[in-house]
Design an enzyme around this catalytic site. Structure first.
Site, short mmCIF file in Angstrom:
data_model
loop_
_atom_site.label_atom_id
_atom_site.label_comp_id
_atom_site.label_asym_id
_atom_site.label_seq_id
_atom_site.Cartn_x
_atom_site.Cartn_y
_atom_site.Cartn_z
CB ILE A 480 -1.51 -0.17 1.35
CG1 ILE A 480 -1.95 -1.03 1.02
CG2 ILE A 480 -1.30 1.27 1.64
CD1 ILE A 480 -2.88 -1.33 1.96
CB VAL A 507 9.93 5.66 8.10
CG1 VAL A 507 10.14 5.49 9.31
CG2 VAL A 507 10.68 8.13 8.48
CE LYS A 582 -7.29 -3.00 11.07
NZ LYS A 582 -6.88 -2.22 9.48
CB VAL A 612 -13.04 1.22 9.95
CG1 VAL A 612 -14.21 0.22 9.92
CG2 VAL A 612 -12.36 1.23 11.15
CB ALA A 614 -10.00 -0.24 2.30
CD GLU A 670 -3.01 -9.16 7.47
OE1 GLU A 670 -1.43 -9.56 7.57
OE2 GLU A 670 -3.95 -8.94 7.37
CG ASP A 681 -8.80 -6.42 11.00
OD1 ASP A 681 -7.82 -5.52 11.68
OD2 ASP A 681 -9.11 -6.49 10.05
CE LYS A 685 -10.06 -3.70 9.74
NZ LYS A 685 -10.74 -4.72 8.12
N GLY A 803 -7.43 -3.71 -0.48
CA GLY A 803 -7.52 -3.89 -1.81
C GLY A 803 -5.94 -2.36 -1.65
#
Length: 835
Positions: A480, A507, A582, A612, A614, A670, A681, A685, A803
C-alpha cells in the site's frame, strides 16, 4: 550543558556528550530586559552553548534609548548655557534641564543596580555596583563637559554593562566566564560604512581569548584608527554577532530575539504573515536591505565568504524552531515575502545618469535606482548629503517623498508571472515606477504616498496565498505504501491544495531516508533503496522536532504497534498524522484519550479513515453526522474483507480448509490466517468506529468470538496450516444449521446504544438470505448506521474493504482533507516587542 573540561554540549534527548564546532549566540535587548529575561537567557546558554562558543549581547532593555535621551538633554543644556547664560529665562531653563539630567541618570543607575541585586549574590552584587558607580560618575562628567565629543562613549555604556552583568551571572551559576569589550580588538577601517579591518581584529581577538572560559562580547561598539569609540549603527549588535563569526570561523550564528523567526511580512502589520523557515543568503540580504524588521542590511555582510548558517530564534520560546539563513535547495528558493519602506526620497538629477550615476550609487547605496531615467531612492536622512554632493557637481535636483513596496524571493525579478501578479495586486494603487534590484532577488514598486497597512496586507494576501510549505513523511513501504507513492506525483499535479506538499521522508522498518530539500516523488523508492540509512526512534524524533516547514504530516501505513507508540511524541510536537495503522486508534482508553488531548492541545490533526473500510468513507461519515447534530445509536456490518470473501464463497461443497488455503495463496488473508479468523481485527475496527461516534469504549467491552478452535491457537503457523482440516466439521455444522432456516452465515460486528446501555460484539451470525449483509461481492465491506435521522431506513455504505488501490486512494483523500485544513489555518505570531 557546559563542561569546563571538554568543549562539548550535552544533548538533552540522549543525555550524551556530543562534540560540535564553535557557534556564536547573540541576545538582543528585549531578551535581556529584566532579571527574568536574563535568567531565561542563562538557561538557553546552559542548554545550547559550549565553552568555546561566543556570546554577543546588546544593552539591557531600553538602556541605549535612555542613554541617547541623556545625550540629547545634555546637548540641549549645553546650547542653552552657551547662548545666553545670564538671561533669567535661559538660567531657569538650564536649571530645569540640569535637574532632568540628574534625575534621568539616577533612574538609569537604579535600574542597573536593581538587575544586579536580583541576579547576583551579595558579594558579587557589591563589586558590580561599585564598578557601576564609577561608570556613572564618568558618564556624568562627560555629559556635563562635552557631550558631543563623548557621544559614542556614552552610548557604549549599555552594551558594556550588559556584558559585564551576564558574565558575572554565568560565572556564579553556570561556568567560568569573562567579558570582552569589543573596542579592545574590533577595528574599523572605514568608519562611514562600518567596514571592519578583519586582519587586525582577528589578531586582537585571538590574543584576548581565554581557555576554558565562556566569552561574553559587547555588541554595537568598536573603535576607529584614532582609538576612538564607534558604534555600528542601527541594530549593530546583530552585525557584531556576524563579525564575530567571521573572526572565529564559527559554523552557526543564532540571533536570539523577541520573535521566533523571519516572516513573509512584518507580523505586527500583517497578521497572516507566515514564518520563512529557510532563506538563501542573497534573499535574506535583500530582505534586510528593504526593511525587514528582524534582518538588517549589514548583518549578513561578514558571512559572504564564510560557510556559516545564520539562525533567528526567540529567547522567549527557545523550543520553537526559528528561521535559518544559508545555502539551501530548491524548496527554500521558492519562498516569497513582501516588505515595504516609508519615509523615502526620490531624487532626480542629470548627475544620476550613466557614469556619474554609478558614482552616486557607490556614494549613497540607494534603496533602488534607475540610471537610464536618472533617479535614485534614498532615506530622508540622506537628503541633505545628496544635496551637498550634487552642489559640488553643480547640477539641479528635484526631491519627491515616496515609499516602496517589494516582493522578495530567489530570482523573483526574472519571473514574468510573479512580476505580472505583483502588478495586478497593485492595480488599484497609484505607482510611479516598477523596477528590479541589481541582484534580481526583488521587484520593487515606488509609490507616491505612504504604503499603508491595508496595501501591505492586500499585496501579501495576493502574493503568498499559496505559499505555505507542507512536509510529508511516509512510514511503511509495503504494497500500500508503494502504491501511495506511485500515485503521489499525479495527485500533486492535479489536486488543488497539494501544490506545496513536499515529500521529505521515507521510513521503513529499520532504515529511513530524510532529505530536508525534498525527495523526487517520481523516483522516491529508488532514492530510498540507494540512500536510506539505519535509524532509531530518537533520531527520527530529533529530526521531526526541527523540521524547516510550516507543517509536517506523517502518513503511517505500517502495521507496527511500536510505531503507533510514537503518536504521542508526534502530537506533542504539533505534527499531523494520517494513520492507516489501527493500533493507536484502538489502544487502551487511557492512551487513546491522552492522544486526543495532546493532539487538540498542540493543534495536530489526526485522520484515520483507512483504519476501517480501506477507502470507504465510514469514519468521515460518522464524524459528519455528529458535527451536524445527529446522534448515532447503532453501527453494524461486515468489516473484514477476508471473512467477507470466505463466507460469501463457502457453500459446504468445498471444504472450508480448501477455501482458506485458496484465499491464503491469493494473498486475501494475512500470512497467518488466524489473524483474520480470530476476529481481533474486526473487534478493533468496531472499537474505532464506536469511539469515532463519541462513545468511550475499550476492547474488553466488545465480545469477540474467535473462529480458531482452542487447540489450534497457540501452535506454530506451519503446524496450523497442516491441521486446517480440523476446521471443516465446525464450519460445515454451522452452515447446515443456517441453511435449515434458509439463512447464511456471516461474521458480523454490532454496536448498539439503547437506553444508555451499550452492547458490542463481533461473532458468526445466521442471517436471512435477503439481509443487507448477505448479498455482497466477495471482499466487500458493508456498514450500517442507525441514528436519530436514520432510524427506519438505515444508512448503508458498501464497497471494497481491502485492496492496494482503494486503500492508497483513501489515504490520499485524507491527505487532501488535511492539506485543505492546514492551508486555511493561520498561526498566531507571538511577539514580545520588536524594536
Amino acid at each position: 550543558m557546559i563542561d569546563s573540561n571538554t568543549a562539548v554540549t550535552l544533548s538533552p534527548s540522549k543525555n550524551k556528550l556530543v562534540k560540535i564546532g564553535c557557534n556564536v549566540h547573540k541576545f538582543g535587548g528585549s531578551s535581556l530586559a529584566t532579571s527574568a529575561c536574563i535568567e531565561r537567557v542563562v538557561e538557553i546558554i546552559r542548554q545550547h552553548c559550549q565553552l568555546n562558543d561566543i556570546i554577543v549581547v546588546s544593552a539591557n532593555g531600553n538602556t541605549t534609548d535612555a542613554l541617547f535621551k541623556l545625550y540629547q538633554i545634555s546637548v540641549e543644556l549645553q546650547e542653552v548655557t552657551l547662548l545666553n547664560p545670564e538671561q533669567a529665562r535661559s538660567a531657569k531653563e538650564a536649571k530645569t534641564l540640569h535637574r532632568q539630567l540628574l534625575e534621568t541618570i539616577t533612574t538609569l543607575e537604579t535600574a542597573q543596580a536593581l538587575l544586579i541585586d536580583e541576579l547576583l549574590n551579595a558579594s558579587s552584587a557589591a563589586r558590580l555596583k561599585s564598578l557601576l558607580s564609577d561608570n556613572i560618575a564618568q558618564l556624568s562628567a562627560n555629559l556635563l563637559s562635552d557631550p558631543v565629543s563623548y557621544e559614542n562613549d556614552l552610548l557604549a555604556f549599555g552594551d558594556f554593562w550588559s556584558a559585564r552583568l551576564l558574565s558575572a551571572v554565568l560565572s556564579e551559576s553556570v561556568c567560568p566566564s569573562y567579558m570582552l569589550d569589543a573596542r579592545e580588538f574590533l577595528l574599523l577601517k572605514d568608519e562611514k560604512n562600518c567596514a571592519i579591518d578583519y586582519s587586525e581584529s582577528e589578531k586582537g581577538f585571538s590574543q584576548r581569548r581565554q581557555q576554558d572560559k565562556l566569552v561574553i562580547v559587547t555588541g554595537y561598539i568598536a573603535r576607529n584608527k584614532q582609538q576612538q569609540t564607534c558604534t555600528l549603527g542601527r541594530n549593530g549588535s546583530d552585525y557584531s554577532a556576524t563579525i564575530m563569526a567571521a573572526l572565529s570561523g564559527a559554523r552557526n550564528v543564532t540571533l536570539w530575539t523577541d520573535v521566533d523567526g523571519i516572516y513573509s511580512a512584518d507580523p505586527r502589520v500583517v497578521p497572516s504573515a507566515r514564518k520563512l523557515h529557510r532563506l538563501p543568503n542573497a534573499v535574506a540580504n535583500e530582505l534586510g536591505r528593504l526593511g525587514n524588521p528582524v534582518l538588517h542590511a549589514k548583518t549578513l555582510q561578514p558571512l559572504t565568504n564564510h560557510n556559516t548558517h545564520l539562525h533567528v530564534a526567540s529567547s522567549f520560546a527557545p523550543d520553537i524552531s526559528g528561521s535559518e539563513i544559508g545555502k539551501f535547495g530548491q524548496i527554500a528558493k521558492q519562498e516569497l515575502s513582501v516588505t515595504s519602506l516609508n519615509d523615502l526620497i526620490l531624487a532626480k538629477s542629470t548627475s544620476f545618469f550613466a557614469k556619474s550615476g554609478e558614482l552616486a550609487v557607490s556614494e549613497f547605496a540607494p534603496i533602488c535606482y534607475n540610471l537610464d531615467e536618472g533617479y535614485i531612492v534614498v532615506t530622508q536622512e540622506q537628503q541633505k548629503s545628496v544635496s551637498q554632493w550634487l552642489a559640488s557637481h553643480d547640477t539641479e535636483v528635484t526631491f519627491k517623498p515616496v515609499a516602496i513596496i517589494a516582493i522578495v524571493g530567489h530570482g523573483v525579478a526574472k519571473q514574468g508571472d510573479m512580476r505580472a501578479r505583483f502588478k495586478r495586486a497593485l492595480k488599484h494603487q497609484q505607482t510611479l515606477h516598477f523596477l528590479h534590484s541589481f541582484n534580481e532577488h526583488s521587484y520593487i514598486a515606488i509609490l507616491p504616498e505612504l504604503c499603508s497597512s491595508e496595501v501591505l496586507n492586500n499585496v501579501h494576501a495576493d502574493m503568498t496565498k499559496d505559499a505555505k510549505n507542507i512536509a510529508l513523511v511516509v512510514a511503511g513501504l509495503g504494497n500500500i505504501g508503494q502504491r501511495f507513492l506511485t500515485m503521489l506525483p499525479k495527485q500533486i499535479a492535479r489536486v488543488s491544495g497539494l501544490e506545496n506538499v513536499h515529500l521529505v521522508g521515507l521510513v521503513g522498518a529499520s532504515k529511513a531516508l530524510i532529505n530536508t530539500d525534498g525527495i523526487d516523488v517520481a523516483n522516491a523508492l529508488e532514492h530510498y533503496q540507494q540512500q536510506a540509512q539505519q535509524y532509531d526512534s530518537e533520531q527520527l524524533l530529533a529530526w521531526l522536532t526541527s523540521h524547516p516547514y510550516d507543517e509536517l504530516i506523517i502518513v503511517d501505513i505500517t502495521p507496527s504497534e511500536a510505531f503507533s507508540h510514537l503518536y504521542q511524541e508526534f502530537f506533542a510536537r504539533g505534527i499531523h498524522v494520517i494513520g492507516a495503522n489501527k493500533w493507536a486508534a484502538s489502544s487502551s482508553t487511557e492512551n487513546y484519550q491522552q492522544l486526543i488531548s495532546t493532539a487538540e492541545k498542540n493543534k495536530s490533526i489526526w485522520l484515520g479513515n483507512t483504519t476501517v473500510g480501506a477507502g470507504l468513507p465510514i469514519n468521515s461519515t460518522i464524524k459528519e453526522l455528529l458535527n451536524s447534530g445527529d446522534q448515532i445509536s447503532e453501527i453494524s456490518g461486515i468489516f473484514s474483507g477476508t471473512l467477507s470473501w470466505l463466507f460469501q464463497y463457502y457453500d459446504g461443497v468445498t471444504p472450508f480448509s480448501a477455501l482458506l488455503s485458496d484465499a491464503l495463496s491469493q494473498g486475501i488473508t494475512e500470512p497467518d490466517p488466524r489473524e483474520d479468523l480470530s476476529g481481533r481485527d474486526v473487534q478493533r475496527k468496531l472499537l474505532i468506529l464506536a469511539r469515532c461516534a463519541g462513545f468511550e469504549l475499550s476492547l474488553a467491552d466488545i465480545d469477540c468470538q474467535s473462529l480458531v478452535p482452542v487447540a489450534l491457537r497457540d501452535i506454530s503457523l506451519a503446524e496450523f496450516l497442516e491441521r486446517t482440516s480440523e476446521l471443516d466439521e465446525m464450519f460445515l455444522s454451522r452452515l447446515k444449521q443456517a441453511q435449515d432456516k434458509t439463512c447464511v452465515i456471516r461474521y458480523v460486528a454490532r454496536f448498539i446504544s439503547e437506553n444508555d446501555q451499550v452492547t458490542a460484539k463481533v461473532s458468526l451470525e445466521e442471517l436471512s438470505e435477503n439481509d443487507a449483509f448477505a448479498q455482497l461481492t466477495p471482499c466487500d465491506n458493508v456498514f450500517q448506521i442507525k441514528s436519530d435521522w436514520y432510524q427506519d431506513n438505515a444508512l448503508i455504505i458498501r464497497g471494497p474493504g481491502a485492496g492496494r488501490d482503494v486503500t492508497a486512494g483513501g489515504i490520499h483523500a485524507d491527505l487532501v482533507t488535511i492539506c485543505q485544513q492546514l492551508n486555511h489555518r493561520h498561526q498566531q505570531v507571538k511577539i514580545k516587542g520588536l524594536n
